[in-house]
Design a protein around this motif. Structure first.
Motif, PDB file in Angstrom:
ATOM      1  N   THR A 228       0.900  -1.344   0.131  1.00 35.75           N
ATOM      2  CA  THR A 228      -0.039  -0.025   0.140  1.00 35.75           C
ATOM      3  C   THR A 228       0.955   1.283  -0.250  1.00 35.75           C
ATOM      4  OG1 THR A 228      -0.081   0.382   2.420  1.00 35.75           O
ATOM      5  CG2 THR A 228      -1.684  -1.165   1.465  1.00 35.75           C
ATOM      6  N   LEU A 229       0.225   2.331  -0.318  1.00 35.05           N
ATOM      7  CA  LEU A 229       1.096   3.668  -0.292  1.00 35.05           C
ATOM      8  C   LEU A 229       0.272   4.876  -0.076  1.00 35.05           C
ATOM      9  CD1 LEU A 229       3.511   5.653  -1.255  1.00 35.05           C
ATOM     10  CD2 LEU A 229       2.000   5.584  -3.787  1.00 35.05           C
ATOM     11  N   VAL A 230       0.586   5.523   1.079  1.00 35.61           N
ATOM     12  CA  VAL A 230      -0.039   6.889   1.233  1.00 35.61           C
ATOM     13  C   VAL A 230       1.281   7.988   1.333  1.00 35.61           C
ATOM     14  CG1 VAL A 230      -1.919   6.449   2.505  1.00 35.61           C
ATOM     15  CG2 VAL A 230       0.069   6.361   3.654  1.00 35.61           C
ATOM     16  N   ALA A 231       1.092   8.994   0.675  1.00 39.56           N
ATOM     17  CA  ALA A 231       2.141  10.061   0.376  1.00 39.56           C
ATOM     18  C   ALA A 231       1.454  11.438   0.659  1.00 39.56           C
ATOM     19  CB  ALA A 231       2.826   9.737  -0.747  1.00 39.56           C
ATOM     20  N   LEU A 232       1.902  12.298   1.237  1.00 38.52           N
ATOM     21  CA  LEU A 232       1.743  13.753   1.283  1.00 38.52           C
ATOM     22  C   LEU A 232       2.850  14.612   0.716  1.00 38.52           C
ATOM     23  CD1 LEU A 232      -0.036  16.104   2.407  1.00 38.52           C
ATOM     24  CD2 LEU A 232       1.492  16.031   4.433  1.00 38.52           C
ATOM     25  N   LEU A 233       2.192  15.315  -0.254  1.00 38.96           N
ATOM     26  CA  LEU A 233       3.034  16.155  -1.293  1.00 38.96           C
ATOM     27  C   LEU A 233       2.850  17.557  -1.020  1.00 38.96           C
ATOM     28  CD1 LEU A 233       3.180  13.484  -2.775  1.00 38.96           C
ATOM     29  CD2 LEU A 233       3.283  14.630  -4.818  1.00 38.96           C
ATOM     30  N   VAL A 234       3.821  18.299  -0.496  1.00 39.78           N
ATOM     31  CA  VAL A 234       3.975  19.750  -0.174  1.00 39.78           C
ATOM     32  C   VAL A 234       4.537  20.718  -1.036  1.00 39.78           C
ATOM     33  CG1 VAL A 234       3.798  21.604   1.352  1.00 39.78           C
ATOM     34  CG2 VAL A 234       2.959  19.525   2.085  1.00 39.78           C
ATOM     35  N   HIS A 235       4.014  21.670  -1.774  1.00 39.38           N
ATOM     36  CA  HIS A 235       4.685  22.733  -2.569  1.00 39.38           C
ATOM     37  C   HIS A 235       4.192  24.077  -2.130  1.00 39.38           C
ATOM     38  CE1 HIS A 235       6.647  24.968  -5.662  1.00 39.38           C
ATOM     39  NE2 HIS A 235       7.618  23.919  -5.818  1.00 39.38           N
ATOM     40  N   GLY A 236       4.986  25.033  -1.533  1.00 32.83           N
ATOM     41  CA  GLY A 236       4.516  25.974  -0.964  1.00 32.83           C
ATOM     42  C   GLY A 236       3.243  26.073  -0.339  1.00 32.83           C
ATOM     43  N   GLU A 237       2.165  26.794  -0.886  1.00 30.08           N
ATOM     44  CA  GLU A 237       0.714  26.479   0.086  1.00 30.08           C
ATOM     45  C   GLU A 237      -0.104  25.410  -0.415  1.00 30.08           C
ATOM     46  OE1 GLU A 237      -0.772  30.533   1.420  1.00 30.08           O
ATOM     47  OE2 GLU A 237      -0.274  30.566  -0.743  1.00 30.08           O
ATOM     48  N   ASP A 238       0.330  24.575  -1.661  1.00 30.32           N
ATOM     49  CA  ASP A 238      -0.523  23.493  -2.111  1.00 30.32           C
ATOM     50  C   ASP A 238      -0.016  22.015  -1.546  1.00 30.32           C
ATOM     51  OD1 ASP A 238      -1.947  24.885  -4.415  1.00 30.32           O
ATOM     52  OD2 ASP A 238      -0.025  25.608  -4.586  1.00 30.32           O
ATOM     53  N   TYR A 239      -0.982  21.202  -1.158  1.00 37.50           N
ATOM     54  CA  TYR A 239      -0.748  19.711  -0.687  1.00 37.50           C
ATOM     55  C   TYR A 239      -1.610  18.895  -1.628  1.00 37.50           C
ATOM     56  CZ  TYR A 239      -5.153  19.330   1.868  1.00 37.50           C
ATOM     57  OH  TYR A 239      -6.387  19.081   2.047  1.00 37.50           O
ATOM     58  N   ALA A 240      -0.941  17.812  -1.919  1.00 39.35           N
ATOM     59  CA  ALA A 240      -1.763  16.605  -2.403  1.00 39.35           C
ATOM     60  C   ALA A 240      -1.473  15.304  -1.735  1.00 39.35           C
ATOM     61  CB  ALA A 240      -1.158  16.454  -3.993  1.00 39.35           C
ATOM     62  N   CYS A 241      -2.482  14.643  -1.570  1.00 42.93           N
ATOM     63  CA  CYS A 241      -2.589  13.084  -0.915  1.00 42.93           C
ATOM     64  C   CYS A 241      -2.862  12.268  -2.130  1.00 42.93           C
ATOM     65  CB  CYS A 241      -3.688  12.972   0.006  1.00 42.93           C
ATOM     66  SG  CYS A 241      -3.527  14.007   1.477  1.00 42.93           S
ATOM     67  N   ILE A 242      -1.745  11.256  -1.998  1.00 45.25           N
ATOM     68  CA  ILE A 242      -1.760  10.308  -3.220  1.00 45.25           C
ATOM     69  C   ILE A 242      -1.760   8.958  -2.560  1.00 45.25           C
ATOM     70  CG2 ILE A 242      -0.746   9.399  -5.238  1.00 45.25           C
ATOM     71  CD1 ILE A 242       0.629  11.923  -5.692  1.00 45.25           C
ATOM     72  N   TRP A 243      -2.600   7.881  -2.856  1.00 45.04           N
ATOM     73  CA  TRP A 243      -2.515   6.731  -2.147  1.00 45.04           C
ATOM     74  C   TRP A 243      -2.936   5.522  -2.952  1.00 45.04           C
ATOM     75  CZ3 TRP A 243      -6.505  10.172  -2.302  1.00 45.04           C
ATOM     76  CH2 TRP A 243      -7.840   9.770  -2.394  1.00 45.04           C
ATOM     77  N   SER A 244      -2.700   4.432  -2.668  1.00 47.39           N
ATOM     78  CA  SER A 244      -3.318   3.151  -3.288  1.00 47.39           C
ATOM     79  C   SER A 244      -3.262   2.042  -2.058  1.00 47.39           C
ATOM     80  CB  SER A 244      -2.297   2.643  -4.152  1.00 47.39           C
ATOM     81  OG  SER A 244      -2.672   1.655  -5.081  1.00 47.39           O
ATOM     82  N   GLY A 245      -4.445   1.450  -1.888  1.00 49.56           N
ATOM     83  CA  GLY A 245      -4.641   0.515  -0.733  1.00 49.56           C
ATOM     84  C   GLY A 245      -5.508   1.072   0.297  1.00 49.56           C
TER      85      GLY A 245
END
Length: 269
Positions: free
Chosen positions: A102-119
Motif C-alpha cells: 500500500t502507499l500513502v503520500a503527502l506532497l507539499v509545494h508552497g501552500e499546495d498539498y496533495a494526498c496520493i494513495w493506493s490501498g
C-alpha cells in the motif's frame, strides 16, 4: 525542522513490528526538505512485502527539489511507476504469487498539498480541532459500503475487513487516487498503516494529534497500539504546519516593540 516560504514543517515518525509479527514489512519516508512524507505497508510475506515497501520508499527518496506542485506530482508518479515495475518483475521472478505494498503520500509545494494513495493505509488532516480522513480505503469493505450492499452497522463486524482492492506492484501499471488542497497554519497530517487504525479509533488519533507535538504523538500512538495487542506491523508519520522562521522572527520583533511602547507609556505617565 524544514520550511518553505509559507510554513515550517515539524515532523514525527515511529514504527514497530507489533506483537504478532516477526518482520516489519512497513516502511516510511520523511523528506520535508522536498515536501514529501510517505508510509508504505508491504504484502506478500517476508522477503516480499518488506521488499515491496522498501522499493517504493527508496525510489521516492530520490525525488529531489521540484519547481511547482505539478512538477512534484510528476516526479512522484514517475518514481512510483518505476517502483511498481520493479516489484511486479520481482514477483514474476520469485514465482511466489502476488507481491505489493500500500502507499500513502503527502506532497507539499508552497501552500499546495496533495494526498496520493493506493490501498488501505490512510492520511488524516487535523484542522481547527477536527480530524478528517483525506484518503478513501481501497478495500472490498469500502466498495460494499459505497454500493449499499451492506450497512455501516454490518461493516463493524465484517469478517474480511482487510481485503484490499489496490496496491503498488500487483498490476502492470500502478493505480492511485489523488486529492489536493491548500495548507493552513497549524494543519496536522497523520499518515499511517492499517496496523494503527485496526486498534485506534479516529477519536484516539484526533486526541493524540491535538494534544502532542508530532514526535510525541507518534510515539504515544504506537505505544497505545502495542498495549491493545498490535496484531500487525504499525507505522505512523505526523507533520504539523508552523509559521516560517521569518514570520516567527517578525512576531518576536513586534512583541519587543509593543513591550517597549508599553514601558515608554508607563514612563510618560
Amino acid at each position: 525542522m524544514d520550511h518553505n516560504e509559507f510554513f515550517t514543517f515539524e515532523t514525527g515518525q515511529a514504527t514497530d513490528v507489533g506483537c504478532k509479527r516477526t518482520v516489519n514489512e512497513d516502511n516510511f519516508l520523511s523528506r520535508p526538505d522536498c515536501g514529501l512524507w510517505v508510509v508504505s505497508d508491504g504484502m506478500g510475506g517476508h522477503a516480499a512485502g518488506d521488499y515491496a515497501s522498501y522499493t517504493i520508499v527508496q525510489a521516492l527518496n530520490s525525488i529531489g527539489m521540484s519547481g511547482s506542485p505539478d512538477d512534484l506530482q510528476a516526479r512522484f508518479m514517475e518514481r512510483i511507476h518505476r517502483a511498481n515495475h520493479d516489484i511486479y518483475e520481482h514477483a514474476l521472478k520469485m514465482q511466489r504469487g502476488t507481491i505489493g505494498a500500500t502507499l500513502v503520500a503527502l506532497l507539499v509545494h508552497g501552500e499546495d498539498y496533495a494526498c496520493i494513495w493506493s490501498g488501505d493505509s490512510r492520511i488524516y488532516l487535523l484542522r481547527d480541532g477536527q480530524l478528517v480522513q483525506q484518503t478513501r480505503d481501497h478495500t472490498e469493505l469500502r466498495m460494499l459500503l459505497d454500493s449499499g450492499a451492506i450497512t455501516a452497522e454490518e461493516a463493524e463486524n465484517w469478517p474480511r475487513k482487510n481485503v484490499i482492492t489496490r496496491a503498488i506492484g500487483v498490476t502492470e501499471e500502478p493505480h492511485c487516487d489523488v486529492i489536493s488542497g491548500k495548507l493552513a497554519l497549524d494543519d496536522t497530517f497523520i499518515l499511517c498503516s492499517d496496523g494503527l487504525t485496526e486498534h485506534l479509533s479516529d477519536a484516539d488519533i484526533a486526541d493524540h494529534a491535538r494534544s502532542y507535538a508530532p514526535k510525541e504523538a507518534c510515539e504515544r500512538m504506537i505505544r497505545l497500539t502495542l498495549e491493545r495487542g498490535a496484531k500487525d506491523n504499525v507505522t505512523v508519520v505526523a507533520m504539523r504546519c508552523l509559521p516560517p522562521p521569518e514570520l516567527e522572527e517578525e512576531d518576536d520583533l513586534m512583541d519587543d516593540v509593543l513591550e517597549l511602547d508599553q514601558t515608554n507609556g508607563e514612563d510618560r505617565a
